[in-house]
Motif scaffolding. Structure first.
Motif, PDB file in Angstrom:
ATOM      1  N   GLU A  45       0.932  -1.376  -0.033  1.00 33.36           N
ATOM      2  CA  GLU A  45       0.080  -0.028  -0.088  1.00 33.36           C
ATOM      3  C   GLU A  45       0.779   1.493  -0.066  1.00 33.36           C
ATOM      4  O   GLU A  45       0.421   2.352   0.163  1.00 33.36           O
ATOM      5  CB  GLU A  45      -0.741  -0.096   1.351  1.00 33.36           C
ATOM      6  N   SER A  46       2.214   1.103  -0.331  1.00 30.41           N
ATOM      7  CA  SER A  46       2.879   2.277  -0.387  1.00 30.41           C
ATOM      8  C   SER A  46       4.269   2.149  -1.170  1.00 30.41           C
ATOM      9  O   SER A  46       4.343   0.693  -1.520  1.00 30.41           O
ATOM     10  CB  SER A  46       3.492   2.677   1.079  1.00 30.41           C
ATOM     11  N   ARG A 119      -3.635   6.469  -1.078  1.00 33.71           N
ATOM     12  CA  ARG A 119      -2.296   6.810  -1.469  1.00 33.71           C
ATOM     13  C   ARG A 119      -1.709   5.824  -2.462  1.00 33.71           C
ATOM     14  O   ARG A 119      -0.502   6.097  -2.912  1.00 33.71           O
ATOM     15  CB  ARG A 119      -1.766   6.436  -0.089  1.00 33.71           C
ATOM     16  N   LEU A 121      -2.939   5.804  -5.315  1.00 37.91           N
ATOM     17  CA  LEU A 121      -3.247   6.349  -6.604  1.00 37.91           C
ATOM     18  C   LEU A 121      -2.165   6.726  -7.383  1.00 37.91           C
ATOM     19  O   LEU A 121      -2.010   6.838  -8.604  1.00 37.91           O
ATOM     20  CB  LEU A 121      -4.202   7.439  -6.441  1.00 37.91           C
ATOM     21  N   ILE A 122      -1.238   7.397  -6.683  1.00 33.01           N
ATOM     22  CA  ILE A 122       0.082   7.997  -7.251  1.00 33.01           C
ATOM     23  C   ILE A 122       0.896   6.972  -7.938  1.00 33.01           C
ATOM     24  O   ILE A 122       1.417   7.113  -9.012  1.00 33.01           O
ATOM     25  CB  ILE A 122       0.693   8.742  -6.309  1.00 33.01           C
ATOM     26  N   GLU A 125      -0.970   6.240 -11.214  1.00 34.90           N
ATOM     27  CA  GLU A 125      -0.829   7.399 -12.063  1.00 34.90           C
ATOM     28  C   GLU A 125       0.488   7.566 -12.761  1.00 34.90           C
ATOM     29  O   GLU A 125       0.630   7.685 -13.882  1.00 34.90           O
ATOM     30  CB  GLU A 125      -1.088   8.752 -11.152  1.00 34.90           C
ATOM     31  N   HIS A 126       1.408   7.040 -11.982  1.00 39.21           N
ATOM     32  CA  HIS A 126       2.737   7.061 -12.557  1.00 39.21           C
ATOM     33  C   HIS A 126       2.750   5.802 -13.717  1.00 39.21           C
ATOM     34  O   HIS A 126       3.617   6.042 -14.829  1.00 39.21           O
ATOM     35  CB  HIS A 126       3.944   6.634 -11.544  1.00 39.21           C
TER      36      HIS A 126
END
Lengths: 247, 247, 247, 247, 247, 247
Positions: A45-46, A119, A121-122, A125-126
């Motif tokens: 998740e990160s 968190r 999502l980024i 997106e990348h």
């Protein structure tokens, strides 16, 4: 054909969920092995979780190479360790995020992604930017559920995901939805029924793309950028990588 | 101000080279610690090497957090583990590739990158895209030397790098050159003299950007995408990450 | 090190505000001179204002060159005259918009800009595109206050800016805020406290980036695009530019 | 219809060249006035020249507004002062670079630009990006001649331009050529004959686009980004701008 | 100058509407012929309708070539058959979507498109990307009216279009509106009056751009990508295309 | 599963070539029907050829719908009529250009395209942009052979294609080659052997992607952009389309 579906996290229940989903769409001649690393985070998740899980992915590919494997799937929506894994094998390696993006763009002009925690999502997106699908994705949405809730509170999780998908359908001017977590692999039919849009799930998409690439007699290019890493010394707890015999 | 310069590979000589270069540009009040992980590849020349080295970077940030550190630098041109490292600290974390791109774009309209091996070009190319500097870079060039030759055969390496820089100057319509490897940190003055163009080197650039960010009272945003990872269980050889106490 | 902070408008109070903000972050060895042109608009809120102010910026750089200057800062968020100024000097020239974008992208994955009047948004938007930060900026927002209100009605202005920043925090999925006007330079601490996000202000960011570039022994590239202009005749009220002695 | 063709430099011979070229394509009812500022550079070959010439453009638009003008053309390939000029009038303002790009993209899929000095290439490159024509331009080329050579050594200049155009035809996989300097306006027929490709020249293109926009009853939008600048005080040698009465 | 305005659909009333609009802006020396294919859809509201209508466009260009035509306009907002048509003639061929985008970008920094049915939005969106105007368009909007309602229920249609334009004015931060359907050609004055923004309509824009290109002595480049198709055999109902004599 | 492979041109020999290539990679349960329209060009080498062939594609999809078809392949590298075809069916429709791009991007970081005639390069280039694969393609190359030479002079054609592929391998810094013409479908093994790089051919790639999408239970989204066209009247030789009964 033997496809190894790698769950990059270490939650066995999720590995089973993913494996079952993979088997459900595999072609008659395809054998699915679902595996997970011994070491790593129980969910991803990160970026930190991702970096650690990439090592697990690498280990699983090494194990797969020893056994003979025709294709690998990285069953976490951030596609952790994708390029590293590709360097280690002639077999194709497919990430579930890329797989879902490819398939969604074949059946719709625009899609939205529905994932778990905001968190992550980024990361998605990348990936859209890196893979060239930015213009095909209208919106990235999070249902705001921890990954493990997919195993532990499946009913609540399912409800929230369906709610977010329905919002996407109403608001985003899309033709399809991409599910943004490997842990949603078993929920696709229910979500699809409830939402009334084609729902693309990455694990299953990756199985079919892997079969496609293998069926074409193709694999990861070993010329240039993704060639086997040159032999070199590794130190400490990674010393074992020093004797990587490639090719 | 204490800046920890992390050499993501495990070659001690290179750590010293990098540390010396960093100290040479550090402001009076800045203390530089150059360190390297115990475990990992002796040089980083592939996505696989990168994936493994990211763990080393993470370890070094954790060590830095225990000691108190004001800024971190990741001294490999692929910026391995950058986002993961940022999640673990309130301090700024600067990769040397991004640092060099930022600085080069402040002093020229267009630059070229000169790196070591051809196969690392794709890593730099991906970074240019991810960071938004694609249009500022005219061309990515490789001098075709292994990373460790920078330590072991410095004269030959230097000659080849200068040759490639001079080609870039003649052919690429540029105003500056970016050196694409942390191991070149000590060669900047010689290259610059020989080439007659501003030469931007990432380790030194990162030190000054780190000082800049700290001097502004800023650090990695802990709101949103780069917040500390939530506490969770890790298994096996990464079990120790389960007790990460953040913030 | 001597940094000349050029306020491109002719409001002396704003020059002082900007100068104070610059001094507050300057390193021990850095001397800040804040100056403004004699001629030009009292505030810059349109392309027309920008075009006129670019001449003032040029004048200030010429004055700086006579005195000996190590770096220049253009303290208006449209970076007026940036490339022209760079042509006139070997020193680095940093615009406050670019400075803020660079720093914000080092500490967050995505940011929003909060500026003064809606009509200046297009200027900032063009800069994001030109510099390559388009993907890093989620949204451009205007607090709808004239620039000079920052001097004349600071309390109301501050309130509106904070309100807009809080909206950005709630709605934009960001990790940092960029303040889009040089006149906000003294408000950063208050805004930052009220908003609870890293707030990046361009004047201060530019001071630290200027120190960084100078500290690296670098300056504007005089090879190619930003070389000194060739000597040529200027007529009329600009005849004095005919005798520009460069280098 | 009265079109004011503004030569942003102060070389009268070039103003006449430009004016003649404009008249040669003007529609029967179109009156062309070619003018130039009193003050400014005799040619425009750098960002600095551009910044100064933008003031001249602004002055000419103000003069035009007093006389009544239906459209303005900025006859320098960098389109200096374009947005500032647009703010000052309801009439359309067309730059010759944008005009040439628009027309070339209507008659070909890809074009190359042939301009004067190498250092002006970056200006044209920035414009391609800003206007959205980057993908339509295969290559930016410089014939390596100073702008005033177009007036003073026209035969040599013509030969070099044709040579470069022929190279573009052979190497660039294009359907048209854009001439990148207002001073080439009279050479178009000869270049076109010699090259055997459609050659798009900006002054003439801009005249026809200006007629087009006026013929549609349209002009610069005064709603939003390009509205008249608000009234404000200017100081010093620009004090006269304080009393700008708009609209 | 003879401009053939091709209505790609087969609704005669719309051809007349379009022809009248074209004549209303044509220059004194311009003769407008509005025509339509015998065969094809009565309105164009899908990719399928577009594909069929492209054949009609091609037929109309062939007819035009037999008669002598100086320029062609494709009067449907999807610009169907644009590149095919260009291959068949030395005359310029202008699509009304591209025409409107070009003109709108000359008078504003940003515009929105208001079209008929939601499903045609994707066609306009693809065109924005292909032509390079994506960044200039803030938003694509549909008034949700079938194309033929423009002829059959003009009052209701007009009301809805105006409503959507007013929403765009309030919400989109734009300077102009582009009408996204050839059938709106006669409504421009009323819409423009009601909305209070410059309204760019494609048929009229294309007439003026066609006059512009012809007035420059230019036409579709016959060198490279848009050269006449080589002679070849066509079979079946398209056998007549086998004897295309080009040039 | 029944896949209809549509050869958009009317050369029967090429249809057979394509059909054989498709059958060679089809899964055990997949039945391949290769068909071609009665009417249209014998080869597709221009936008005009493409526009005409799109009608043939549409006819073949309609025929397929009457018979029951699980997936369609458009076997021309320009993907003519792709979106129109998708609107007419719930089955997936895969173009061979997109298929090849998708597969190549799964096994390499960068590829080059080798096609037949130079004038078809622009079509492939537009597709790369539209689909989002522009950054993955290093270079578009033409072997400069007419399409039908693939049938009529296969040895010379093969030699030229291999030569161009080898140039790409040497010069383009790629990991794979995409063959840019359906007529090359039977040559893939020979080219691949001679070149020593993974060679991706579109017909075979499309068969496997079609099997993948069908195997996932997915098909063209009928929600939004690609829904069945509304019923409407068509005139003249296309009158038969008036009674399209969809769904």
């Amino acid at each position: 054909m033997h496809i190894r579906v790698i769950n990059p996290n270490t939650t066995h229940a999720m590995t089973e969920t993913i494996g079952e989903a993979a088997k459900a769409v595999a072609a008659p001649g395809t054998r699915i092995t679902a595996s997970q690393p011994d070491s790593g985070p129980v969910s991803i998740e990160s970026h930190f979780d991702e970096a650690v899980s990439a090592l697990g992915v690498v280990e699983e590919v090494r194990a797969g190479e020893r056994e003979g494997t025709d294709a690998y799937i990285i069953a976490c929506f951030g596609d952790p360790g994708l390029y590293a894994a590709r360097e280690l094998t002639r077999a194709p390696v497919i990430g579930i995020a890329e797989a879902a993006f490819h398939v969604a763009s074949l059946i719709s002009t625009r899609f939205s992604v529905v994932t778990t925690l905001p968190r992550t999502l980024i990361i998605a997106e990348h990936l859209l930017d890196n893979y060239g699908f930015r213009h095909s994705c209208r919106r990235l949405r999070a249902a705001d559920i921890p990954v493990l809730d997919l195993e532990e509170n499946p009913d609540i999780a399912l409800e929230r995901i369906i709610d977010e998908c329905l919002k996407a359908k109403r608001e985003d001017n899309i033709g399809a939805i991409v599910l943004g977590c490997g842990g949603m692999a078993d929920l696709t039919p229910q979500i699809s029924d409830a939402v009334g849009l084609p729902v693309v799930e990455g694990v299953t998409a990756a199985v079919k793309l892997a079969e496609a690439v293998v069926g074409l007699g193709l694999g990861t290019s070993k010329f240039g950028d993704l060639a086997f890493p040159g032999s070199k010394r590794f130190t400490g707890r990674f010393a074992e990588y020093s004797d990587l015999a490639h090719g």
